[in-house]
Design an enzyme around this catalytic site. Structure first.
Site, PDB file in Angstrom:
ATOM      1  N   PHE A 247      11.791  12.738   3.552  1.00 13.04           N
ATOM      2  CA  PHE A 247      13.157  12.251   3.762  1.00 13.04           C
ATOM      3  C   PHE A 247      13.715  12.634   5.126  1.00 13.04           C
ATOM      4  O   PHE A 247      14.921  12.805   5.290  1.00 13.04           O
ATOM      5  CB  PHE A 247      14.082  12.753   2.652  1.00 13.04           C
ATOM      6  CG  PHE A 247      13.543  12.512   1.271  1.00 13.04           C
ATOM      7  CD1 PHE A 247      13.229  11.240   0.842  1.00 13.04           C
ATOM      8  CD2 PHE A 247      13.325  13.562   0.397  1.00 13.04           C
ATOM      9  CE1 PHE A 247      12.712  11.015  -0.422  1.00 13.04           C
ATOM     10  CE2 PHE A 247      12.808  13.347  -0.870  1.00 13.04           C
ATOM     11  CZ  PHE A 247      12.503  12.074  -1.286  1.00 13.04           C
ATOM     12  N   GLY A 474       4.500  10.115  -0.428  1.00 15.25           N
ATOM     13  CA  GLY A 474       4.899   9.581  -1.724  1.00 15.25           C
ATOM     14  C   GLY A 474       5.239   8.113  -1.663  1.00 15.25           C
ATOM     15  O   GLY A 474       5.662   7.519  -2.659  1.00 15.25           O
ATOM     16  N   THR A 475       5.042   7.496  -0.506  1.00 16.89           N
ATOM     17  CA  THR A 475       5.458   6.112  -0.292  1.00 16.89           C
ATOM     18  C   THR A 475       4.382   5.091  -0.617  1.00 16.89           C
ATOM     19  O   THR A 475       4.676   3.903  -0.700  1.00 16.89           O
ATOM     20  CB  THR A 475       5.883   5.932   1.168  1.00 16.89           C
ATOM     21  OG1 THR A 475       4.856   6.454   2.014  1.00 16.89           O
ATOM     22  CG2 THR A 475       7.169   6.685   1.454  1.00 16.89           C
ATOM     23  N   GLY A 516       6.424   3.595   9.620  1.00 18.37           N
ATOM     24  CA  GLY A 516       5.063   4.055   9.388  1.00 18.37           C
ATOM     25  C   GLY A 516       4.148   3.004   8.811  1.00 18.37           C
ATOM     26  O   GLY A 516       3.059   2.748   9.330  1.00 18.37           O
ATOM     27  N   LEU A 622       3.946  -5.691   1.488  1.00 12.75           N
ATOM     28  CA  LEU A 622       2.579  -5.175   1.487  1.00 12.75           C
ATOM     29  C   LEU A 622       2.099  -4.820   0.081  1.00 12.75           C
ATOM     30  O   LEU A 622       0.931  -5.004  -0.256  1.00 12.75           O
ATOM     31  CB  LEU A 622       2.477  -3.963   2.406  1.00 12.75           C
ATOM     32  CG  LEU A 622       2.843  -4.224   3.875  1.00 12.75           C
ATOM     33  CD1 LEU A 622       2.816  -2.925   4.665  1.00 12.75           C
ATOM     34  CD2 LEU A 622       1.902  -5.246   4.489  1.00 12.75           C
ATOM     35  N   GLN A 630      10.215   2.321  -3.567  1.00 15.78           N
ATOM     36  CA  GLN A 630      10.973   2.906  -2.464  1.00 15.78           C
ATOM     37  C   GLN A 630      12.425   2.446  -2.485  1.00 15.78           C
ATOM     38  O   GLN A 630      13.346   3.232  -2.226  1.00 15.78           O
ATOM     39  CB  GLN A 630      10.320   2.538  -1.136  1.00 15.78           C
ATOM     40  CG  GLN A 630       8.996   3.242  -0.910  1.00 15.78           C
ATOM     41  CD  GLN A 630       8.558   3.137   0.528  1.00 15.78           C
ATOM     42  OE1 GLN A 630       9.196   3.660   1.430  1.00 15.78           O
ATOM     43  NE2 GLN A 630       7.450   2.444   0.750  1.00 15.78           N
ATOM     44  N   GLU A 697      13.832   3.091   3.853  1.00 20.11           N
ATOM     45  CA  GLU A 697      15.203   3.587   3.993  1.00 20.11           C
ATOM     46  C   GLU A 697      16.263   2.530   3.715  1.00 20.11           C
ATOM     47  O   GLU A 697      17.454   2.833   3.675  1.00 20.11           O
ATOM     48  CB  GLU A 697      15.382   4.148   5.407  1.00 20.11           C
ATOM     49  CG  GLU A 697      14.452   5.318   5.675  1.00 20.11           C
ATOM     50  CD  GLU A 697      14.439   5.754   7.125  1.00 20.11           C
ATOM     51  OE1 GLU A 697      14.945   6.849   7.416  1.00 20.11           O
ATOM     52  OE2 GLU A 697      13.907   5.004   7.962  1.00 20.11           O
TER      53      GLU A 697
END
Length: 737
Positions: A247, A474-475, A516, A622, A630, A697
């Site tokens: 985060f 964790g994404t 990322g 994706l 998320q 986010e």
């Protein structure tokens, strides 16, 4: 390497022509079994022979100096190997590769409560922690700036501030407008309190430092560690295959990593250090408190003529990060004139930094409530007001947008949520003891392209292996990289192996900023594109005429198994994605619309969020499952931001009074309603090779404002100082019948 230019329609050829139908599918996380079985090892769980344990010593005052440190009793305690308090490299808190050295090499000066000042190293974690209590630190306290006045910013140096946005004559247009809105808002400190606290195992192999550390970026960390320890970054290896959340709080290198490295060198043994939850609050940066002023001027029909968004945030001395509060507002709504600025007030607080959705999270909380208030004053539906002010190009610089499906998000969200059933009149729907209300808000998150590299190898047996130092916090990084490679090379998911989270691998973007996944995936796609070209050559064909599917290559009326085409030899390629001409030529962002239904207790003021619906534009999806996950997490954080989260500093001591989950309130399962999430997918060919935009986010942007607007619709109470707690509603609830 593909060129990021507006005139390069073939940039995305590999994924655009792919037919494997793996990419975008809601495939389960490939790392899931390892995590639920315990096979996935996090930094502090890594085993090391003869390891020692450290406990960080922290300051017990908020401002002043250390007069003396007596560590004799601690050094004599059972199991203690060393007490280090005088090494000039010991940082005050987390370190990074771009802040000034003086920002963390503070000597014996105390700049905030909880500042790191030394470490006790012992045979066990318990012995180190017990001995730390025996260290006698004598202070010379000073008066601290613990309650900065965010209404009056300091005169400060310009570097670090987000440049102001100024177009047109704001003051003149605002003063002469038919309708004017002017309101101030405040948001508190937020903690990036990940489930896994900052933790590191440090060991030296001759002159090479190896860190198993909980970090969001391994490659960037090597530079920060090298700078902090004054060693060659090439001699630093950072390993983080599994990270239990970040985060933003793990974008810098935790103080424990530097302390562990110094202690390991001093003792000649591996050293493990994990920050306690209370230490994390001070030693990992937080989101700064803000004071925001929003001004909106329109004509009689509700067309915005001028938009102003001014913010003041708090930051400690010698730190350059300033929360970019207006970053989302800049391109969100139309308007002839814009005035958007961020100023700073210095404070003796722990460092503030980038926390999930920096800028947009707190900025949209104010702006989207302001848009709701302005719409009501103009007699317009909140969606209609936004629709009237949807810009065709960026109102800040005139540049075209990439994909922007914001209007479609409004319309689809309204349809799915049942917006047409909303009553525009506040406090008009009652169910027993509860007032019921509906609210909505827009969501925006700037999309950023960051340089990233990846190596993909198509093995002789027809399987593939991708390597990059990208992390998974964790994404779902493991899963989406697998999907990109499987799609591009025509393989089943079980035929792709992913190696990430090690700075010895090709340098990627790291996790953060919602850049990322798209950046690392772009590098992977470019590597696969080169491999596809080499396979096509083996069939005497061009890459554009090649089809890769189910482990076969097809071209020129031939369908050949990859194993046969490879002939016993592997093919390896390196992908390098980076910003290009397109970055400056257009404005790229992810968008969305939040809808919320809340219930407000007519007697107690208790707020319950009953349901939320969100529709989002994130370019190419994706993985539908990880993307949705998320977004849901971001929405829950938005609920926490508007109703619960509030980092409180004692104005007398500068100490956080709620630095743990016992007192820092976050949404629990009981606070989290059913959340419906959908995507309007359009591949953004201008964003990057993957055609994807940031998602991690976006869910946090605007979610809290939708809840705040629903609370007003339920009971008729506007709150401008967040979070919205019971005391801010109780005295103003509607009279009972």
């Amino acid at each position: 390497m593909a060129d990021h230019t507006l005139s390069s329609p073939e940039r995305l050829s590999t994924l655009d022509r792919a037919v494997q139908r793996v990419l975008g599918q809601p495939i389960d996380r490939t790392d899931g079994p390892a995590k639920v079985s315990g096979d996935a090892r996090y930094s502090f769980e890594i085993e090391a022979d003869n390891a020692l344990y450290g406990h960080i010593l922290t300051a017990g005052i908020g401002a002043g100096r250390i007069d003396a440190i007596d560590a004799d009793a601690a050094r004599a305690a059972p199991g203690v190997v060393a007490v280090l308090v005088d090494d000039p490299r010991l940082p005050a808190d987390a370190v990074n590769s771009f802040d000034k050295l003086k920002s963390w090499r503070l000597g014996h000066d105390i700049r905030f409560f909880g500042q790191a000042i030394g470490v006790v190293v012992a045979e066990t974690q318990e012995a180190a922690r017990a001995a730390a209590r025996l260290v006698d630190i004598r202070y010379a306290p000073q008066q601290g700036r613990f309650t900065p006045d965010l209404s009056h910013p300091d005169e400060i140096e310009p570097e670090g501030l987000r440049p102001p946005v100024k177009t047109g004559d704001f003051d003149a247009i605002f003063a002469g407008a038919t309708f004017r809105y002017d309101q101030s808002y405040s948001t508190p400190i937020h903690f990036p309190a990940a489930m896994e606290p900052q933790a590191t195992l440090a060991r030296w192999e001759d002159d090479e430092l190896i860190l198993h550390s909980s970090l969001q970026s391994t490659g960037g960390a090597t530079k920060a560690v090298g700078r902090a320890l004054d060693i060659d970054p090439q001699k630093v290896r950072v390993i983080a295959p599994f990270v239990g959340g970040g985060f933003g709080g793990k974008t810098s290198v935790g103080a424990e990593a530097i302390y562990a490295a110094i202690a390991a060198k001093h003792t000649g043994r591996p050293v493990k250090i994990v920050q306690t939850r209370r230490q994390v609050a001070a030693l990992a940066h937080h989101r700064a408190p803000t004071r925001q002023r929003v001004r909106i001027a329109t004509d009689a029909d509700g067309h915005i003529r001028a938009f102003g968004h001014h913010a003041v945030i708090a930051q400690r001395d010698n730190r350059s990060f300033v929360e970019p509060v207006h970053i989302g507002t800049t391109h969100l709504y139309a308007g002839d004139a814009r005035l958007m600025t961020v100023d700073l007030a210095r404070a003796d607080h722990p460092t503030s930094g980038a926390v999930r959705s920096p800028g947009e999270a707190c900025g949209t909380l104010a702006v989207e409530v302001a848009m709701d208030e302005a719409a009501e004053a103009l007699g317009l539906d909140p969606i209609e007001f936004r629709r009237r002010n949807e810009p065709k190009v960026s109102p800040a610089n005139g540049k075209p947008f990439g994909t922007r499906k914001l209007i479609e998000c409004y319309e689809e969200g309204a349809r799915r949520f049942g917006w047409d059933q909303r009553s525009a009149k506040p406090a008009s729907r009652r169910e027993g003891d509860w007032w019921i209300g509906h609210g909505m808000a827009a969501a925006i998150r700037s999309n950023i392209t960051v340089e990233a590299r990846a190596t993909v190898t198509l093995e002789a047996d027809g399987s593939a292996h991708i390597e990059t130092d990208m992390t998974d916090i964790g994404t779902g990084t493991y899963t989406i990289l697998m999907q990109v490679v499987a799609e591009a090379l025509g393989l089943s998911p079980d035929r792709v192996r992913v190696s990430i989270g090690d700075s010895s691998l090709p340098r990627s973007a790291g996790s953060g900023g919602s850049f990322g996944a798209s950046s690392a995936s772009s590098a992977a796609a470019l590597a696969c594109q080169e491999i596809a070209g080499k396979l096509a050559a083996k069939l005497d064909a061009e890459a554009k005429d090649l089809t890769l599917q189910d482990g076969h290559a097809t071209a020129r009326n031939r369908r050949v198994p990859l194993t046969e085409l490879l002939g016993g030899e592997a093919i390896s390629a390196k992908g390098h994605a980076k910003p290009g001409k397109h970055t400056d030529a257009h404005v790229s962002a992810s968008y969305g619309a939040h809808f919320a239904e809340v219930a407000v207790n007519a007697f107690t003021g208790e707020v319950r969020v009953r349901r939320m619906t969100g529709i989002f534009d994130i370019g190419r999806v994706l993985n539908e499952k990880t993307a949705r996950s998320q977004i849901v997490g971001g929405i829950v954080w938005g609920i926490g931001s508007v109703l619960h989260e509030d980092g409180v500093i004692d104005p007398h001591s500068g100490q956080f009074v709620n630095p743990d989950f016992g007192e820092y309130h976050i949404p629990t399962h009981a606070d989290s309603p059913p959340i419906e999430v959908h995507f309007i997918e359009e591949v953004d060919n201008l964003a990057n090779e993957a055609g994807a935009k940031g998602v991690g986010e976006l869910g946090n942007s605007g979610a809290g404002a939708a809840v705040a607007n629903a609370i007003y619709n339920a009971c008729g109470i506007r709150v401008h100082d967040f979070p919205i707690t019971l005391d801010k509603l109780l005295s103003a609830l509607p009279e009972q019948d």
